[in-house]
Design a protein around this motif. Structure first.
Motif, mmCIF file in Angstrom:
data_model
loop_
_atom_site.group_PDB
_atom_site.id
_atom_site.type_symbol
_atom_site.label_atom_id
_atom_site.label_comp_id
_atom_site.label_asym_id
_atom_site.label_seq_id
_atom_site.Cartn_x
_atom_site.Cartn_y
_atom_site.Cartn_z
ATOM 1 N N GLY A 323 -1.410 0.060 -6.871
ATOM 2 C CA GLY A 323 -2.465 0.847 -6.267
ATOM 3 C C GLY A 323 -2.068 2.240 -5.842
ATOM 4 N N TYR A 355 -7.976 3.032 -3.820
ATOM 5 C CA TYR A 355 -8.978 2.180 -4.436
ATOM 6 C C TYR A 355 -9.726 2.986 -5.501
ATOM 7 C CZ TYR A 355 -8.494 -0.988 -0.408
ATOM 8 O OH TYR A 355 -8.024 -1.840 0.553
ATOM 9 N N ARG A 357 -13.195 3.885 -6.511
ATOM 10 C CA ARG A 357 -14.547 3.823 -5.962
ATOM 11 C C ARG A 357 -15.584 3.597 -7.055
ATOM 12 N NH1 ARG A 357 -17.927 8.904 -3.617
ATOM 13 N NH2 ARG A 357 -17.652 9.442 -5.827
ATOM 14 N N SER A 381 -14.165 -0.748 -6.787
ATOM 15 C CA SER A 381 -13.890 -1.308 -5.452
ATOM 16 C C SER A 381 -12.649 -2.188 -5.441
ATOM 17 C CB SER A 381 -15.104 -2.095 -4.925
ATOM 18 O OG SER A 381 -16.250 -1.263 -4.861
ATOM 19 N N SER A 382 -11.786 -2.020 -6.456
ATOM 20 C CA SER A 382 -10.523 -2.762 -6.505
ATOM 21 C C SER A 382 -9.365 -1.782 -6.389
ATOM 22 C CB SER A 382 -10.408 -3.545 -7.819
ATOM 23 O OG SER A 382 -11.423 -4.513 -7.919
ATOM 24 N N TRP A 383 -8.184 -2.343 -6.120
ATOM 25 C CA TRP A 383 -6.999 -1.494 -6.077
ATOM 26 C C TRP A 383 -6.820 -0.774 -7.401
ATOM 27 C CZ3 TRP A 383 -5.272 -0.366 -1.602
ATOM 28 C CH2 TRP A 383 -5.169 -1.304 -0.575
ATOM 29 N N TYR A 384 -6.384 0.449 -7.325
ATOM 30 C CA TYR A 384 -6.020 1.215 -8.520
ATOM 31 C C TYR A 384 -4.856 0.505 -9.206
ATOM 32 C CZ TYR A 384 -4.281 5.162 -11.298
ATOM 33 O OH TYR A 384 -3.842 5.972 -12.318
ATOM 34 N N ASP A 417 -8.045 7.799 0.328
ATOM 35 C CA ASP A 417 -7.559 6.542 -0.250
ATOM 36 C C ASP A 417 -8.461 6.044 -1.376
ATOM 37 O OD1 ASP A 417 -9.725 5.970 1.322
ATOM 38 O OD2 ASP A 417 -8.912 4.085 2.096
ATOM 39 N N GLN A 418 -9.308 6.922 -1.920
ATOM 40 C CA GLN A 418 -10.196 6.518 -2.996
ATOM 41 C C GLN A 418 -10.114 7.519 -4.161
ATOM 42 O OE1 GLN A 418 -14.205 5.906 -1.702
ATOM 43 N NE2 GLN A 418 -13.699 4.207 -0.337
#
Length: 764
Positions: A323, A355, A357, A381-384, A417-418
């Motif tokens: 992530g 994350y 987006r 909406s998941s971890w990168y 963080d997105q």
């Protein structure tokens, strides 16, 4: 009192400047505009003029607004003359339009297609229907010369002819004298000591020409090619320990007659360094040992820039798997010049976890969003996850619907963080209507017709109709594939076909095997790289008697009838990670296919295994291996159906032997194939001499081993046939061409030898 008329006329921008200095003599007393009239328009809409004026009816007019109006109208580029006339409180705008370009033509162009040149001029604004401007015509001349210089035609001359025609239009004709191409006479690399100059020149695509330069054009100078060659030269040194190698300068000199070019590259090699060690610094998320397994830099060996790049890339991607989309990894060298050693410190800063987006898709004007989105393994909406993103990008590319697929990451303002993922695709035509013709030494002339749509209505489904005719094989088939029959990615394929065939050496006979059938197949992806296929069908095969029909066909027909029906069940598995389907250099292809007749007149099992492996020995040379194993068996006290036999010999199996003639033979001498097949091929592939690194024209040395065997015959090594030879592979403008000259090195009496074989196909 007689009205006074004052005219203001400006023909050029310079005249506008003169107007500013002569304001007192040309001054018009401010007044309220009662009406505005426009005169002289032919094609330009009056609204275009009114929209450019800085005043309207009822506004106060003064000299400043008049000057601004003239500048605005000239800025449109539509007029070559603009006048403002004042009659009382009425303002008259008199214009003279520029002529419009009616046609653009080229005379004397051989190097370029006219459409290519027209596109180049369109990009700079000169095309049919646009206003003519002498400055634009001059720029067009320079653009055409630039296009020719890119093809190393430095002596090209361009003359522009402007021909006025009715309705204020002009025809433009560019007469080109191309001259002879400027060729590279000499390439020098100054400062080379560690390697011979010839070795270094071999790394470059540019050269001084050879007997195939008419095809490769490698002796034509191009700045783009030179830059690529300089990078190849730099990479060659950096892979061999020369950490401080640099290219000091390049000089390109052209002869006075513009026919010869000399290229000189000045380099400084520096010292050769050996890696003394590698250590990690920074934050590795407590997974330092896992990161160490990704290190490609090898202590004790010469410095290799590729290993450093691979290491930092692997680290960054591994951070991305957790992530950390913004991770930074720097390889800092610690140079010991006294001992010619270098140690690397890999400093990592994972930054912040992110994350995804939103996933945005653009460029798919025809293809539906869901066709692209369902290939994604990274979810919103998941971890990168860098690994999933790369896999997703590759899956979209493998669809074959797009010329380009790019994945871009963008920050979300106010949310550190997105990130958003932007998928940018460039679509390509996926439908085709083709008439085809092919010629081979085995099948002579073959004609084909096909209508295919790989992305029908933008759904990602495949639809196809194919018709093929040749001396030995004729086909009409309809097929449809839905790659996402279920949301989980299970594919469904439907086939309907009618085929007629006869063995390759029927000695003039007119008997045939006619097969009609239909099949339904499903493909289940068990992993991202493995797919298992299974299907069910119905098939009806008819043996049509004729002259010279082999006795084994008659024997089968006497026992089981001239017509056989069967219900084949098919099961298969495939994996293909080659870097190219046409000219692979690395990777492997594995296929396993099985077919079983479980009902009907014919009961049998037919399996085929194939394994291909490619090894890139260097940038130029490739080693390839291919192995195929076929096996068939009849069930329920029935023999293996003769119409399901394997064949061997010729291109695609054992070269040097006539097509399909190896293995068991009938009493008439006709080859009837066999229920077992073994083929082994090895090829050493290299660019054709004089073509540089051109992958479209390559030669290869090969060795083949193989044969087919009857159902009750064992595999016997002494029965295998072998050959060796040389071949040529060319992706020609009229289709792929493959030529082989083979010498059988293991043969037996009765074998039909054909040392020269070729195959070519084309669409038109």
């Amino acid at each position: 009192m007689k009205k006074q008329i004052k005219r203001l006329r400006v023909r050029t921008v310079a005249a506008v400047c003169v107007l500013a200095f002569a304001a007192n003599s040309w001054a018009v007393d401010p007044f309220t505009v009662r009406d505005i009239r426009v005169e002289g328009l032919q094609r330009v809409e009056p609204g275009t003029v009114f929209a450019s004026l800085p005043f309207r009816v009822g506004d106060q007019y003064n000299d400043d607004k008049g000057s601004a109006a003239i500048r605005a109208l000239f800025a449109l580029g539509l007029f070559k003359d603009v006048r403002l006339e004042v009659q009382g409180d009425v303002l008259i705008v008199a214009v003279e339009e520029r002529p419009t370009v009616a046609d653009v033509d080229f005379v004397g162009t051989r190097e370029f297609d006219k459409d290519t040149l027209k596109k180049a001029l369109r990009d700079i604004g000169l095309t049919e229907g646009r206003p003519y401007d002498q400055a634009l015509a001059d720029r067009a001349e320079q653009e055409l010369k630039r296009q020719y210089i890119n093809r190393s035609l430095y002596g090209a001359e361009v003359v522009t002819t402007v021909t006025p025609i009715e309705r204020n239009r002009v025809n433009l004709t560019f007469t080109v004298s191309e001259g002879e191409p400027t060729r590279i006479k000499d390439i020098r690399i100054i400062g080379a000591q560690a390697f011979p100059e010839k070795t270094l020149r071999d790394q470059m695509d540019l050269d001084t020409g050879g007997w195939l330069s008419w095809y490769t054009k490698s002796d034509r100078y191009s700045r783009t090619k030179l830059n690529a060659d300089l990078e190849a030269l730099r990479s060659y040194y950096l892979r061999r320990g020369f950490l401080e190698f640099r290219i000091d300068s390049t000089q390109v000199a052209i002869s006075p007659d513009k026919q010869d070019i000399s290229v000189t590259v000045n380099i400084t090699e520096g010292e050769r360094y050996v890696v003394s060690g590698v250590r990690l610094e920074g934050d590795y998320l407590g997974k330092g040992e896992e990161f160490k397994t990704l290190v490609k830099i090898k202590p004790g060996e010469p410095y290799n820039a590729d290993q450093v790049t691979e290491t930092t890339k692997a680290f960054t991607e591994y951070f991305g798997n957790f992530g950390y989309a913004f991770a930074q990894v720097e390889a800092r060298p610690e140079i010991d010049r006294a001992n010619n050693r270098v140690a690397f410190v890999l400093v990592a800063d994972p930054s912040r976890r992110a994350y995804v987006r939103r996933i945005n898709i653009s460029g798919n004007n025809r293809t539906r969003d869901e066709v692209v989105r369902r290939e994604f393994r990274q979810f919103e909406s998941s971890w990168y996850d860098a690994e999933k993103i790369k896999l997703s990008r590759d899956r979209i590319d493998r669809l074959g619907f797009f010329k380009e697929v790019n994945v871009e990451t963008s920050d979300v303002p106010g949310s550190p963080d997105q990130v958003d993922l932007n998928i940018v695709v460039a679509e390509k035509p996926t439908g085709s209507l083709q008439l085809g013709a092919g010629f081979s030494s085995a099948e002579k002339l073959a004609l084909s017709f096909s209508v295919k749509q790989e992305n029908a209505f933008g759904t990602g489904n495949y639809l196809g109709i194919e018709v093929n005719t040749s001396k030995f094989n004729r086909t009409i088939a309809f097929s449809s594939v839905n790659p996402y029959f279920t949301p989980n990615g299970i594919s469904r394929a439907f086939d309907l076909y009618h085929r007629s065939s006869r063995p390759y050496n029927d000695q003039g006979g007119n008997y045939q095997l006619v097969t009609s059938g239909a099949g339904l197949r499903f493909g289940i992806p068990f992993s991202e790289v493995d797919t298992v296929f299974f299907g069910l069908g119905f098939e009806r095969t008819q043996i049509k008697p004729g002259t010279n029909i082999p006795a084994v066909y008659l024997a089968y027909a006497d026992r089981f009838g001239f017509t056989s029906s069967t219900v084949p069940v098919t099961v298969g598995w495939s994996r293909d990670d080659r870097d190219s389907a046409l000219v692979p250099t690395t990777g492997r292809l594995m296929r396993v296919a099985g077919e079983a007749g479980v009902a009907g007149d014919a009961r049998y099992l037919r399996t085929n295994l194939q394994y291909q492996q490619y090894f890139a020995l260097s940038r130029l040379y490739t080693l390839a291996f291919n192995g195929e194993l076929g096996w068939g068996k009849g069930f329920n006290d029935r023999p293996f159906p003769v119409f399901k036999n394997f064949y061997s010999g010729g291109l695609g199996s054992v070269r040097g032997f006539d097509q399909g003639t190896l293995g068991p033979k009938d009493v008439t001498g006709s080859s009837i194939g066999g229920a077992k097949k073994l083929t082994l091929n090895a090829e050493f592939i290299a660019p054709f001499p004089g073509t540089g690194n051109d992958r479209t024209l390559r030669w290869y040395a090969f060795a083949d081993v193989g044969n087919v065997f009857g159902e009750n015959d064992p595999f016997e090594v002494q029965e295998l046939r072998a050959s060796a030879g040389l071949g040529l592979s060319w992706l020609s403008p009229i289709g792929p061409l493959r030529i082989a000259i083979a010498q059988p090195v293991r043969k037996k009496p009765g074998d039909r030898i054909q040392r020269f074989q070729f195959q070519i196909g084309t669409s038109f």
